[in-house]
Design a protein around this motif. Sequence first.
Motif, short mmCIF file in Angstrom:
data_model
loop_
_atom_site.label_atom_id
_atom_site.label_comp_id
_atom_site.label_asym_id
_atom_site.label_seq_id
_atom_site.Cartn_x
_atom_site.Cartn_y
_atom_site.Cartn_z
N LYS A 132 -35.02 111.09 9.91
CA LYS A 132 -34.11 112.25 9.88
C LYS A 132 -33.21 112.25 11.12
N ARG A 133 -33.80 112.01 12.29
CA ARG A 133 -33.02 111.98 13.54
C ARG A 133 -31.99 110.85 13.52
N ALA A 134 -32.40 109.68 13.01
CA ALA A 134 -31.48 108.55 12.93
C ALA A 134 -30.30 108.89 12.03
N LYS A 135 -30.55 109.55 10.92
CA LYS A 135 -29.49 109.96 10.00
C LYS A 135 -28.56 110.96 10.68
N GLU A 136 -29.12 111.90 11.43
CA GLU A 136 -28.31 112.89 12.16
C GLU A 136 -27.41 112.19 13.18
N ARG A 137 -27.96 111.19 13.90
CA ARG A 137 -27.18 110.44 14.89
C ARG A 137 -26.04 109.69 14.20
N GLU A 138 -26.37 109.04 13.09
CA GLU A 138 -25.37 108.29 12.34
C GLU A 138 -24.25 109.20 11.87
N ASP A 139 -24.60 110.38 11.34
CA ASP A 139 -23.59 111.34 10.88
C ASP A 139 -22.71 111.81 12.04
N ALA A 140 -23.33 112.05 13.21
CA ALA A 140 -22.57 112.48 14.39
C ALA A 140 -21.60 111.39 14.84
N LEU A 141 -22.04 110.14 14.81
CA LEU A 141 -21.16 109.03 15.18
C LEU A 141 -20.02 108.88 14.18
N LYS A 142 -20.31 109.06 12.90
CA LYS A 142 -19.26 108.96 11.88
C LYS A 142 -18.19 110.02 12.10
N LEU A 143 -18.60 111.21 12.52
CA LEU A 143 -17.63 112.27 12.82
C LEU A 143 -16.72 111.89 13.99
N LYS A 144 -17.21 111.04 14.88
CA LYS A 144 -16.41 110.58 16.01
C LYS A 144 -15.59 109.34 15.68
N GLY A 145 -15.64 108.89 14.40
CA GLY A 145 -14.82 107.76 13.97
C GLY A 145 -15.54 106.42 13.91
N TYR A 146 -16.85 106.41 14.14
CA TYR A 146 -17.61 105.18 14.07
C TYR A 146 -17.87 104.82 12.60
N LYS A 147 -18.10 103.53 12.36
CA LYS A 147 -18.40 103.04 11.01
C LYS A 147 -19.67 102.21 11.08
N LYS A 148 -20.27 101.99 9.90
CA LYS A 148 -21.47 101.18 9.81
C LYS A 148 -21.07 99.76 9.40
N CYS A 149 -21.52 98.77 10.15
CA CYS A 149 -21.20 97.37 9.87
C CYS A 149 -21.79 96.98 8.51
N ASP A 150 -20.97 96.31 7.69
CA ASP A 150 -21.42 95.88 6.37
C ASP A 150 -22.50 94.80 6.44
N ILE A 151 -22.58 94.09 7.56
CA ILE A 151 -23.54 92.99 7.66
C ILE A 151 -24.85 93.43 8.31
N CYS A 152 -24.77 93.99 9.52
CA CYS A 152 -26.01 94.31 10.25
C CYS A 152 -26.39 95.79 10.21
N GLY A 153 -25.45 96.65 9.82
CA GLY A 153 -25.75 98.08 9.75
C GLY A 153 -25.59 98.82 11.06
N MET A 154 -25.18 98.13 12.13
CA MET A 154 -24.97 98.78 13.43
C MET A 154 -23.73 99.67 13.36
N MET A 155 -23.77 100.80 14.02
CA MET A 155 -22.60 101.68 14.10
C MET A 155 -21.63 101.08 15.12
N PHE A 156 -20.33 101.04 14.76
CA PHE A 156 -19.33 100.49 15.67
C PHE A 156 -18.05 101.28 15.56
N PHE A 157 -17.22 101.12 16.57
CA PHE A 157 -15.92 101.79 16.61
C PHE A 157 -14.86 100.70 16.60
N GLY A 158 -14.01 100.70 15.62
CA GLY A 158 -12.97 99.67 15.58
C GLY A 158 -12.44 99.45 14.19
N GLU A 159 -11.67 98.40 14.05
CA GLU A 159 -11.05 98.03 12.78
C GLU A 159 -12.01 97.23 11.92
#
Length: 183
Positions: A132-159
């Motif tokens: 649950k906490r990991a999902k909350e963190r992921e959602d918070a990062l997405k609100l800041k413009g981060y995306k989830k990598c299609d290969i490894c699943g790491m959250m990243f900021f960029g194109e």
Amino acid sequence: MDIMNVSEAVEEAIVKSRKLKEGIIRGHWRDIVGKLSKKSEPLWIKEGILYVLVEDSIYLHHMSMNKNKYLKKVQEILKKEYVKDIRFKVSKVQSCNYMEFMDEKINEEKKEHFISELKDLTLEEKIEVLKKRAKEREDALKLKGYKKCDICGMMFFGEGFTCKPCSLKNIADKILEDKDDNK
């Protein structure tokens, strides 16, 4: 099937998974290199070598001078010598700065409360809380413009659809494939 404790299971998973080793190093990167974590980014491990991007040659020189110290810390964190060398490359760093983001979001008091909250739970309940906490963190990062990598699943900021380490690894793999095809 033998019964195994959690620490043994984690150690076995680390031995088998290069991605897990890379994730552990990324998660501890600030502990390993200190303030230079903002100017550098661990990419991947290949054949016992940790490849790291460094923002410019000044930082590269400093990190090269301290390579043995960083290597020792990596080995302490992984508890074995999975990484035998570190190679640095100058390139633009698009580090997630995830730990910095989390430090702003959760102060020490909240961390202590969270740890005490987990104390009396069963293993299954702890896993559910952590999910649950990991999902909350992921959602918070997405609100800041981060995306989830299609290969490894790491959250990243960029194109693009992949984080920089995965996109660079894909490029390196394609170059190696082309070399093999040309032989």
